[in-house]
Scaffold this active site. Structure first.
Site, PDB file in Angstrom:
ATOM      1  CE  LYS A   1       2.700  -1.299   7.376  1.00 30.07           C
ATOM      2  NZ  LYS A   1       1.416  -1.995   7.243  1.00 30.07           N
TER       3      LYS A   1
ATOM      4  NE  ARG B   1       4.223  -7.481   5.352  1.00 29.47           N
ATOM      5  CZ  ARG B   1       4.089  -6.376   4.624  1.00 29.47           C
ATOM      6  NH1 ARG B   1       5.118  -5.604   4.399  1.00 29.47           N
ATOM      7  NH2 ARG B   1       2.916  -6.038   4.159  1.00 29.47           N
TER       8      ARG B   1
ATOM      9  NE  ARG C   1      -3.750   0.800   0.286  1.00 31.34           N
ATOM     10  CZ  ARG C   1      -2.837   0.211   1.056  1.00 31.34           C
ATOM     11  NH1 ARG C   1      -2.361   0.848   2.113  1.00 31.34           N
ATOM     12  NH2 ARG C   1      -2.442  -1.011   0.802  1.00 31.34           N
TER      13      ARG C   1
ATOM     14  NE  ARG D   1      -0.586  -2.181  -2.530  1.00 33.30           N
ATOM     15  CZ  ARG D   1      -0.011  -2.262  -1.339  1.00 33.30           C
ATOM     16  NH1 ARG D   1       0.319  -1.154  -0.695  1.00 33.30           N
ATOM     17  NH2 ARG D   1       0.245  -3.421  -0.791  1.00 33.30           N
TER      18      ARG D   1
ATOM     19  NE  ARG E   1      -1.711  -6.865   1.222  1.00 37.68           N
ATOM     20  CZ  ARG E   1      -2.129  -5.610   1.087  1.00 37.68           C
ATOM     21  NH1 ARG E   1      -3.263  -5.355   0.469  1.00 37.68           N
ATOM     22  NH2 ARG E   1      -1.424  -4.625   1.551  1.00 37.68           N
TER      23      ARG E   1
END
Ligand code: AMP
Length: 216
Positions: free
Chosen positions: A13, A87, A126, A152, A163
């Site tokens: 995203k 969400r 990532r 992160r 998540r």
């Protein structure tokens, strides 16, 4: 142009939002980025920080307050892209109410579709460059040597599964919600970033420019 980008964590995203925003000249509104900025500034309520770091979702009212304040800023007048919001169905209802009071409407909801088994690998690899904010993948889109890389807290393996569970339990319900309104555009999110960008562009090509619909 008012667009929502929906997809599980790791579906790309953030990367694709950058493209759509440039193409349409609209700001990207990412609740995750806003919360991380508040975290860095030390202004995020510690109980929200704990929820974020453990991979859970913050309360709908807190997020809706954040969005309401952001939509009051002048740069949202010509449209915006929402990334990571809504969400939950209550957030989607709250957004509909906010848009209605402004006399504007959603143009499209783009769903980035990526199978769950590919997502974990993407998140664990990532990294974000603190200087540019750019997102990299250690193997498929390696960062430049001088990047100041950040992993992160919630991209670490134990949190990633939580998540994904939150997405499946709460956010996936948005897909039939927006499909029933005729707004959902499903895009295959597997492949090279540039190819996915083209798919999104094609999916949005069928959307009339903002204002056309309202002018008739
Ligand atoms: P993201 O960068 O979009 O994955 O968001 C990072 C984290 O911020 C999420 O795992 C949640 O803890 C929190 N968050 C971001 N957006 C929302 C939202 N719309 N509703 C609830 N929590 C959110």
């Amino acid at each position: 142009m008012i667009v929502i980008l929906v997809g599980p964590p790791g579906s790309g995203k953030g990367t694709q939002a950058e493209f759509i925003c440039k193409r349409f000249g609209i700001p990207q509104i990412s609740t995750g980025d806003m919360l991380r900025a508040a975290k860095r500034a030390g202004t995020l309520d510690p109980k929200y920080l704990a929820i974020m770091d453990s991979g859970g979702l913050l309360p709908d009212e807190a997020i809706l307050g954040l969005i309401e304040r952001r939509l009051e800023e002048a740069d949202t007048k010509a449209g915006f892209l929402l990334d990571g919001f809504p969400r939950t169905v209550p957030q989607a209802d709250g957004l509909a109410a906010l848009l209605a009071t402004r006399g504007v409407a959603l143009d499209a909801v783009v769903q980035l579709d990526v199978p769950r088994d590919l997502l974990e690998e993407r998140l664990v690899n990532r990294r974000t460059d603190r200087k540019s904010g750019r997102i990299y993948h250690l193997v498929y889109n390696p960062p430049p040597a001088d990047a100041d890389l950040e992993h992160r807290e919630d991209d670490k393996p134990a949190t990633v599964a939580r998540r994904q569970d939150a997405y499946e339990a709460q956010t996936a319900a948005l897909l039939p919600y927006y499909d029933a309104k005729g707004l959902l555009r499903r895009v295959d999110g597997v492949g090279a970033a540039a190819d996915i960008t083209q798919r999104i562009e094609r999916a949005l090509g069928s959307v009339p420019a903002s204002g056309e619909e309202k002018a008739t």
